[in-house]
Design a protein around this motif. Structure first.
Motif, PDB file in Angstrom:
ATOM      1  N   GLU A   1       0.826  -1.209   0.000  1.00  0.00           N
ATOM      2  CA  GLU A   1       0.000   0.000   0.000  1.00  0.00           C
ATOM      3  C   GLU A   1       0.860   1.259   0.000  1.00  0.00           C
ATOM      4  OE1 GLU A   1      -2.292  -0.769   3.481  1.00  0.00           O
ATOM      5  OE2 GLU A   1      -3.599  -2.243   2.491  1.00  0.00           O
ATOM      6  N   THR A   2       1.945   1.245   0.736  1.00  0.00           N
ATOM      7  CA  THR A   2       2.855   2.395   0.763  1.00  0.00           C
ATOM      8  C   THR A   2       3.567   2.552  -0.574  1.00  0.00           C
ATOM      9  OG1 THR A   2       3.170   2.154   3.140  1.00  0.00           O
ATOM     10  CG2 THR A   2       4.839   3.413   1.963  1.00  0.00           C
ATOM     11  N   LEU A   3       3.960   1.430  -1.158  1.00  0.00           N
ATOM     12  CA  LEU A   3       4.607   1.468  -2.474  1.00  0.00           C
ATOM     13  C   LEU A   3       3.698   2.133  -3.496  1.00  0.00           C
ATOM     14  CD1 LEU A   3       7.011   0.553  -4.268  1.00  0.00           C
ATOM     15  CD2 LEU A   3       5.771  -1.597  -4.623  1.00  0.00           C
ATOM     16  N   ASP A   4       2.417   1.800  -3.483  1.00  0.00           N
ATOM     17  CA  ASP A   4       1.463   2.429  -4.405  1.00  0.00           C
ATOM     18  C   ASP A   4       1.430   3.939  -4.205  1.00  0.00           C
ATOM     19  OD1 ASP A   4       0.788  -0.039  -5.434  1.00  0.00           O
ATOM     20  OD2 ASP A   4      -1.148  -0.179  -4.421  1.00  0.00           O
ATOM     21  N   ARG A   5       1.417   4.374  -2.948  1.00  0.00           N
ATOM     22  CA  ARG A   5       1.343   5.813  -2.672  1.00  0.00           C
ATOM     23  C   ARG A   5       2.624   6.529  -3.080  1.00  0.00           C
ATOM     24  NH1 ARG A   5      -1.709   3.863   1.896  1.00  0.00           N
ATOM     25  NH2 ARG A   5       0.161   3.767   3.212  1.00  0.00           N
ATOM     26  N   VAL A   6       3.755   5.887  -2.850  1.00  0.00           N
ATOM     27  CA  VAL A   6       5.034   6.486  -3.258  1.00  0.00           C
ATOM     28  C   VAL A   6       5.073   6.650  -4.771  1.00  0.00           C
ATOM     29  CG1 VAL A   6       7.520   6.068  -3.428  1.00  0.00           C
ATOM     30  CG2 VAL A   6       6.338   5.720  -1.240  1.00  0.00           C
ATOM     31  N   TYR A   7       4.696   5.620  -5.504  1.00  0.00           N
ATOM     32  CA  TYR A   7       4.678   5.701  -6.966  1.00  0.00           C
ATOM     33  C   TYR A   7       3.748   6.808  -7.446  1.00  0.00           C
ATOM     34  CZ  TYR A   7       7.518   2.171  -9.324  1.00  0.00           C
ATOM     35  OH  TYR A   7       8.566   1.478  -9.882  1.00  0.00           O
TER      36      TYR A   7
ATOM     37  N   VAL B   1       5.566  10.107  -6.941  1.00  0.00           N
ATOM     38  CA  VAL B   1       6.706  10.269  -7.849  1.00  0.00           C
ATOM     39  C   VAL B   1       6.241  10.599  -9.258  1.00  0.00           C
ATOM     40  CG1 VAL B   1       8.582   9.012  -8.997  1.00  0.00           C
ATOM     41  CG2 VAL B   1       8.314   8.849  -6.513  1.00  0.00           C
ATOM     42  N   PHE B   2       5.120   9.982  -9.674  1.00  0.00           N
ATOM     43  CA  PHE B   2       4.647  10.188 -11.038  1.00  0.00           C
ATOM     44  C   PHE B   2       3.568  11.269 -11.152  1.00  0.00           C
ATOM     45  CE2 PHE B   2       6.811   6.164 -11.361  1.00  0.00           C
ATOM     46  CZ  PHE B   2       7.448   6.271 -12.586  1.00  0.00           C
ATOM     47  N   GLY B   3       3.351  12.015 -10.078  1.00  0.00           N
ATOM     48  CA  GLY B   3       2.420  13.133 -10.129  1.00  0.00           C
ATOM     49  C   GLY B   3       0.985  12.715 -10.365  1.00  0.00           C
ATOM     50  N   ALA B   4       0.590  11.576  -9.791  1.00  0.00           N
ATOM     51  CA  ALA B   4      -0.729  11.008 -10.035  1.00  0.00           C
ATOM     52  C   ALA B   4      -1.546  10.966  -8.748  1.00  0.00           C
ATOM     53  CB  ALA B   4      -0.589   9.594 -10.603  1.00  0.00           C
ATOM     54  N   GLU B   5      -2.856  10.793  -8.910  1.00  0.00           N
ATOM     55  CA  GLU B   5      -3.735  10.646  -7.749  1.00  0.00           C
ATOM     56  C   GLU B   5      -3.577   9.279  -7.100  1.00  0.00           C
ATOM     57  OE1 GLU B   5      -7.368  13.426  -9.582  1.00  0.00           O
ATOM     58  OE2 GLU B   5      -7.751  11.345  -8.978  1.00  0.00           O
ATOM     59  N   ALA B   6      -3.307   8.260  -7.904  1.00  0.00           N
ATOM     60  CA  ALA B   6      -3.222   6.897  -7.396  1.00  0.00           C
ATOM     61  C   ALA B   6      -2.317   6.073  -8.297  1.00  0.00           C
ATOM     62  CB  ALA B   6      -4.616   6.264  -7.338  1.00  0.00           C
ATOM     63  N   ALA B   7      -1.895   4.921  -7.784  1.00  0.00           N
ATOM     64  CA  ALA B   7      -1.066   4.010  -8.580  1.00  0.00           C
ATOM     65  C   ALA B   7      -1.227   2.597  -8.055  1.00  0.00           C
ATOM     66  CB  ALA B   7       0.410   4.411  -8.516  1.00  0.00           C
ATOM     67  N   ILE B   8      -1.024   1.632  -8.922  1.00  0.00           N
ATOM     68  CA  ILE B   8      -0.878   0.238  -8.522  1.00  0.00           C
ATOM     69  C   ILE B   8       0.455  -0.260  -9.090  1.00  0.00           C
ATOM     70  CG2 ILE B   8      -3.268  -0.460  -8.140  1.00  0.00           C
ATOM     71  CD1 ILE B   8      -3.411  -1.399 -11.020  1.00  0.00           C
ATOM     72  N   VAL B   9       1.229  -0.921  -8.242  1.00  0.00           N
ATOM     73  CA  VAL B   9       2.554  -1.411  -8.603  1.00  0.00           C
ATOM     74  C   VAL B   9       2.602  -2.876  -8.191  1.00  0.00           C
ATOM     75  CG1 VAL B   9       5.028  -0.999  -8.418  1.00  0.00           C
ATOM     76  CG2 VAL B   9       3.428   0.878  -7.990  1.00  0.00           C
ATOM     77  N   ARG B  10       2.753  -3.766  -9.163  1.00  0.00           N
ATOM     78  CA  ARG B  10       2.641  -5.185  -8.839  1.00  0.00           C
ATOM     79  C   ARG B  10       3.646  -6.035  -9.620  1.00  0.00           C
ATOM     80  NH1 ARG B  10      -0.003  -2.852  -5.843  1.00  0.00           N
ATOM     81  NH2 ARG B  10      -2.125  -3.235  -5.087  1.00  0.00           N
ATOM     82  N   PRO B  11       4.219  -7.046  -8.970  1.00  0.00           N
ATOM     83  CA  PRO B  11       5.073  -7.988  -9.691  1.00  0.00           C
ATOM     84  C   PRO B  11       4.271  -8.912 -10.597  1.00  0.00           C
ATOM     85  CG  PRO B  11       4.762  -8.732  -7.430  1.00  0.00           C
ATOM     86  CD  PRO B  11       4.121  -7.374  -7.529  1.00  0.00           C
TER      87      PRO B  11
ATOM     88  N   LEU C   1       8.281  -2.434 -14.837  1.00  0.00           N
ATOM     89  CA  LEU C   1       9.310  -2.311 -13.810  1.00  0.00           C
ATOM     90  C   LEU C   1      10.656  -2.850 -14.265  1.00  0.00           C
ATOM     91  CD1 LEU C   1       7.504  -3.216 -10.460  1.00  0.00           C
ATOM     92  CD2 LEU C   1       7.612  -1.036 -11.674  1.00  0.00           C
ATOM     93  N   ILE C   2      10.689  -3.694 -15.289  1.00  0.00           N
ATOM     94  CA  ILE C   2      11.994  -4.171 -15.758  1.00  0.00           C
ATOM     95  C   ILE C   2      12.572  -3.235 -16.821  1.00  0.00           C
ATOM     96  CG2 ILE C   2      11.549  -6.555 -15.123  1.00  0.00           C
ATOM     97  CD1 ILE C   2      11.133  -7.189 -18.091  1.00  0.00           C
ATOM     98  N   LYS C   3      11.914  -2.097 -16.975  1.00  0.00           N
ATOM     99  CA  LYS C   3      12.521  -0.981 -17.704  1.00  0.00           C
ATOM    100  C   LYS C   3      12.960   0.053 -16.669  1.00  0.00           C
ATOM    101  CE  LYS C   3      10.076  -1.819 -22.060  1.00  0.00           C
ATOM    102  NZ  LYS C   3       9.324  -3.052 -21.715  1.00  0.00           N
TER     103      LYS C   3
ATOM    104  N   GLY D   1       4.925  -4.279 -13.208  1.00  0.00           N
ATOM    105  CA  GLY D   1       4.528  -3.087 -13.935  1.00  0.00           C
ATOM    106  C   GLY D   1       3.806  -2.131 -13.005  1.00  0.00           C
ATOM    107  N   TYR D   2       3.543  -0.928 -13.503  1.00  0.00           N
ATOM    108  CA  TYR D   2       2.809   0.063 -12.720  1.00  0.00           C
ATOM    109  C   TYR D   2       1.782   0.742 -13.606  1.00  0.00           C
ATOM    110  CZ  TYR D   2       5.210   3.845 -15.108  1.00  0.00           C
ATOM    111  OH  TYR D   2       5.674   4.704 -16.089  1.00  0.00           O
ATOM    112  N   ILE D   3       0.684   1.144 -13.001  1.00  0.00           N
ATOM    113  CA  ILE D   3      -0.341   1.956 -13.643  1.00  0.00           C
ATOM    114  C   ILE D   3      -0.608   3.121 -12.704  1.00  0.00           C
ATOM    115  CG2 ILE D   3      -2.724   2.036 -14.505  1.00  0.00           C
ATOM    116  CD1 ILE D   3      -2.502  -1.040 -14.911  1.00  0.00           C
ATOM    117  N   ALA D   4      -0.620   4.329 -13.219  1.00  0.00           N
ATOM    118  CA  ALA D   4      -0.813   5.513 -12.377  1.00  0.00           C
ATOM    119  C   ALA D   4      -1.684   6.530 -13.104  1.00  0.00           C
ATOM    120  CB  ALA D   4       0.538   6.137 -12.011  1.00  0.00           C
TER     121      ALA D   4
END
Length: 421
Positions: free
Chosen positions: A69-75, A78-88, A232-234, A245-248
């Motif tokens: 949950e913290t990782l999502d908020r950090v992303y 960083v990307f200037g977005a309201e929300a994000a999901i970051v998942r392996p 994420l592997i970029k 990958g991430y979506i924001a």
């Protein structure tokens, strides 16, 4: 005893010095971007009070995983977005983009690519009506592609003519893909987003951000884009994320994408991180620096190959907005030799000799050099090319600038041995 070509070694030092002297101004600009992006990432970590307990893994459903949950908020920050999901669990950039598009589109909607033909691997995602693959077209989403003008700019009259009441999503590909054109800068993307919103205020502006993260000081969500996606592997994985990958973007749009990523009603509330959280956090921390190293390598390669009369795009002095360096060769032999030299210069699998093959998702035989620690990790030095006219190789990545220099030297040595120089 290893024999060294002393004449070549002397010449190489001269060529490298000249390339670095030509690139000095670009290098200084890259260093400034690295420093500002590093500060942005650190501030996001500090704001959300990242601690070592956030790195603990979760299993099963992964309920209440505070690290995730913290990782999502950090992303998101960083990307200037309201929300994000970051998942392996997002296995590639194509999978991540697919989840984002399927999340916000419905049967009968129209998807309009305003920056021309998207990257080859999205062809199957777009698909054809009745293809039985579950593609966008198979699900009744109409996909339109507006070709770019000859100079690589958006054809606005054609875009306006293509818009209908059913147009739901405007898609922008930031990076050039397999095209000989400039990639789109953040400034250009901001102008596109504003103009598209003026043409259809309720339209969703989506950007494929692959290869572009941290190459400039701002990201697409900070200049009016509603939804972005990347791998994420970029760039953002910093060479440490082993998958993902991430979506924001806008809160509601990210939520809809999360329902596609897992299942409706579940979304991002679950998903065991399985021990990957630490590497994803640490990779993000390192990403600004390592992206800067890769971009410097691309500038250097451009300067060297331009010196020898090969067409390079961008040129060393050009502004950069992604990792990719394109080099045009006179024939297939030089193209293949270059890609094989990049593989030969790797720390991993240097003994492997890549050959062109019919790779899934591509319309022509493709040759790929990828001596990487992470399979397919293109923040690491790699090169690939469709073996077709006009014979263009696309080099990207390099966790260290010194590695890219080493690979360029290997390429010139092989070219010399084959009589190409």
């Amino acid at each position: 005893m290893i024999h060294k070509d002393t004449e070549f070694e002397t010449q190489w030092e001269q060529w490298a010095d000249a390339a670095e002297e030509r690139s000095a101004k670009s290098f200084r600009n890259i260093d400034r971007i690295v420093e500002r992006n590093q500060a942005k990432v650190i501030r996001a970590f500090q704001k959300h009070r990242v601690s070592d307990f956030h790195f603990s893994g979760s299993t099963g459903y992964g309920y209440n995983d505070s690290g995730r949950e913290t990782l999502d908020r950090v992303y998101a920050d960083v990307f200037g977005a309201e929300a994000a999901i970051v998942r392996p669990h997002l296995v590639s950039g194509t999978h991540t983009i697919s989840a984002a598009l399927f999340g916000v589109l419905r049967p009968g909607d129209e998807l309009l690519f305003v920056t021309g033909r998207p990257y080859d691997t999205l062809n199957k995602v777009i698909g054809k009506t009745g293809d039985g693959l579950g593609s966008l077209s198979d699900w009744g989403v109409v996909c339109k592609i507006v070709p770019l003008r000859a100079d690589g700019s958006v054809d606005w009259p054609a875009v306006e003519a293509a818009i209908t009441d059913r147009t739901k999503v405007f898609a922008i590909q930031r990076s050039r893909g397999y095209d000989w054109r400039p990639s789109f800068t953040i400034g250009q993307i901001g102008i596109m987003a504003g103009r598209l919103k003026s043409l259809k205020p309720d339209g969703i502006v989506f950007a494929d951000n692959c290869y572009g993260e941290f190459t400039e000081e701002l990201e697409p969500a900070e200049v009016g884009v509603d939804l972005i996606a990347g791998s994420l592997i970029k760039n953002p994985g910093g060479g440490l994320a082993t998958s993902g990958g991430y979506i924001a973007g806008k809160q509601r749009l990210v939520e809809l994408a999360s329902f596609r990523m897992t299942a409706p009603g579940i979304g991002g509330e679950v998903g065991a991180m399985l021990g990957t959280t630490r590497s994803i956090f640490q990779g993000l921390f390192l990403a600004p620096l390592l992206v800067g190293q890769a971009v410097k390598g691309s500038v250097f390669a451009s300067a060297v190959f331009d010196r020898f009369g090969f067409e390079t795009h961008p040129l060393p002095e050009d502004r950069r907005t992604d990792l990719i360096q394109a080099v045009r060769f006179p024939g297939a032999e030089q193209l293949v030799c270059f890609v094989q030299a990049v593989q030969k210069a790797a720390a991993v699998d240097a003994h492997v000799v890549p050959e062109p093959w019919d790779m899934p998702g591509y319309d022509h035989p493709v040759i790929m050099a990828a001596g990487t620690f992470i399979q397919g990790g293109s923040l690491e030095l790699s090169a690939d090319a469709p073996v077709r006219e006009p014979y263009i190789a696309y080099m990207q990545g390099g966790l260290t600038y010194a590695h890219v220099k080493f690979a360029v030297k290997q390429a010139l040595s092989d070219f010399r041995a084959r009589g190409f120089l």
